[in-house]
Design an enzyme around this catalytic site. Structure first.
Site, PDB file in Angstrom:
ATOM      1  CB  CYS A  41      37.740  37.822  35.599  1.00 32.52           C
ATOM      2  SG  CYS A  41      39.374  38.326  34.962  1.00 32.52           S
ATOM      3  CG  HIS A  43      39.012  33.392  37.333  1.00 33.51           C
ATOM      4  ND1 HIS A  43      38.112  33.541  36.304  1.00 33.51           N
ATOM      5  CD2 HIS A  43      40.001  34.300  37.119  1.00 33.51           C
ATOM      6  CE1 HIS A  43      38.536  34.491  35.500  1.00 33.51           C
ATOM      7  NE2 HIS A  43      39.673  34.976  35.968  1.00 33.51           N
ATOM      8  CD  GLU A  94      35.507  31.227  37.000  1.00 37.59           C
ATOM      9  OE1 GLU A  94      36.212  31.705  36.091  1.00 37.59           O
ATOM     10  OE2 GLU A  94      35.393  31.774  38.115  1.00 37.59           O
TER      11      GLU A  94
END
Length: 180
Positions: A20, A145, A147
């Site tokens: 990001c 994302h 994660e």
């Protein structure tokens, strides 16, 4: 500071992963990253708004150390950005870059085809590009994302055999393997 960054990127025992805002930052540092000169930059979404949702992506064959062994996988991933559309400079050959193994991640539609239209492609990136890697694979950047969805419980649905680890856990394990 520039010299410190360049020295880090040139060391063969390091890797870089940007997600990001980290993706945007690293794309702007591409002149310091060996093998990243053809990277796009990431600009305002075509929708002109912040997009937050789950999207579907495909992991392309690439030299990325982070995505090793994940080639051909298509998985849900969290998206949350207002500036994620790839933009290539006038001196860049978009088609040649797209045909290279530097495009690490693409948005897919519900038919598993590359998504170029909204909402399957939340930012409007050409050829569904949402993640790229350097020539040697030690630098990988992506807008979505992973994660946020590396555990099974963060997915609304998952195959019964996933156990506790979601599909993106492999990415984190790949980083661990690289550092030894």
């Amino acid at each position: 500071l520039r010299d410190q960054f360049q020295q880090f990127f040139e060391r063969q025992d390091t890797f870089t992963f940007g997600v990001c805002n980290g993706c945007q930052m690293l794309s702007n540092l591409k002149t310091l990253i060996p093998g990243a000169m053809q990277w796009p930059r990431f600009v305002r979404n075509v929708s002109e708004q912040f997009e937050a949702r789950f999207s579907l992506v495909k992991v392309n064959p690439s030299p990325s150390i982070m995505l090793a062994g994940m080639e051909g996988s298509y998985m849900p991933i969290a998206v949350a950005h207002g500036e994620g559309r790839v933009e290539f400079g006038p001196d860049q050959d978009v088609d040649a870059f797209d045909a290279s193994d530097r495009v690490a991640l693409r948005y897919l539609d519900n038919y598993l085809d590359v998504a170029e239209s909204y909402p399957a492609n939340p930012n409007g990136s050409i050829y569904g590009i949402t993640g790229v890697t350097s020539d040697d694979g030690r630098a990988t950047i992506m807008m979505p994302h992973p994660e946020r969805v590396f555990r099974t419980v963060t997915n609304s649905w998952h195959p019964d055999d996933w156990g506790e680890d979601g599909a993106w856990m492999r990415l984190l394990r790949n980083a661990r393997v690289f550092v030894g």
